[in-house]
Design an enzyme around this catalytic site. Sequence first.
Site, PDB file in Angstrom:
ATOM      1  N   LYS A   1      12.431 -17.876  -3.116  1.00  0.00           N
ATOM      2  CA  LYS A   1      12.305 -16.866  -2.075  1.00  0.00           C
ATOM      3  C   LYS A   1      11.606 -15.670  -2.714  1.00  0.00           C
ATOM      4  O   LYS A   1      11.914 -15.315  -3.852  1.00  0.00           O
ATOM      5  CB  LYS A   1      13.733 -16.475  -1.660  1.00  0.00           C
ATOM      6  CG  LYS A   1      13.853 -15.834  -0.317  1.00  0.00           C
ATOM      7  CD  LYS A   1      15.330 -15.590  -0.039  1.00  0.00           C
ATOM      8  CE  LYS A   1      15.462 -14.569   1.057  1.00  0.00           C
ATOM      9  NZ  LYS A   1      16.754 -13.907   1.016  1.00  0.00           N
TER      10      LYS A   1
ATOM     11  N   HIS B   1      11.258 -12.517  -1.276  1.00  0.00           N
ATOM     12  CA  HIS B   1      11.666 -11.207  -0.769  1.00  0.00           C
ATOM     13  C   HIS B   1      13.187 -11.110  -0.905  1.00  0.00           C
ATOM     14  O   HIS B   1      13.830 -12.046  -1.381  1.00  0.00           O
ATOM     15  CB  HIS B   1      11.241 -11.056   0.692  1.00  0.00           C
ATOM     16  CG  HIS B   1      11.834 -12.098   1.583  1.00  0.00           C
ATOM     17  ND1 HIS B   1      11.331 -13.371   1.672  1.00  0.00           N
ATOM     18  CD2 HIS B   1      12.931 -12.062   2.379  1.00  0.00           C
ATOM     19  CE1 HIS B   1      12.079 -14.070   2.499  1.00  0.00           C
ATOM     20  NE2 HIS B   1      13.065 -13.299   2.941  1.00  0.00           N
TER      21      HIS B   1
END
Length: 213
Positions: A103, A105
């Site tokens: 991921k 963010h």
Amino acid sequence: MRDYQREFIQFAIEQNVLRFGEFTLKSGRVSPYFFNAGLFNSGTALAKLGRYYAAALQDAGIKYDVLFGPAYKGIPLAATTAVALSNDYQVDTPYVFNRKEAKDHGEGGNLVGAPLEGRVLIIDDVITAGTAIREVMEIINAANATPAAVMIALNRMEKGQGELSAIQEVERDYNMPVISIVSLEDVVAYLQEVGGYAESIQAIQAYRAQYGI
Ligand code: OMP
């Protein structure tokens, strides 16, 4: 066999987690039994399961700093074990798990939870040929952490790539013990004790003659 091990096998059969029949495994082997930890699928079942992992972990007396639950199936296993260690043994253990996809963010990265550092106790369901656990070891190596042990629910006691058991190969290659709540031998002993499983026992023995150690 300890009482909690006998209870665990009974519980796994009641939950349909441990079933007898004909099952094709990830390794391609056709097994007369299968252990599907995904069927510990209610709050009560998961709470009980965590207590068995915690009991076996305490029994083994291994030193570790953090629990690691490999995605996906190891995640609830590590979480429920951490809860049981706190409730039953007043041990507050950090735990961490991985995402299968990175991921970029929010919290970022592939790991969620406590830092993956120090001595890592890996919690998983089953080792058959050892493929899944080798992938997990890459994550631990990449984090520069040290494997303390692997804790699984069921040791299927099968050959790995050579003549050693898959578990012995993992122990040798990564220099750490693999511990389990129960082994196939315990399961067979339990089935013999309670009676009524003659056909399944026979099929397991034939399977062990081919793939067992
Ligand atoms: P290996 O990667 O061959 O060690 O197989 C381990 C994985 O097989 C487990 O993490 C499960 O996904 C799956 N499995 C079970 O869940 N229960 C079994 O009784 C047998 C297997 C299997 O396919 O070998």
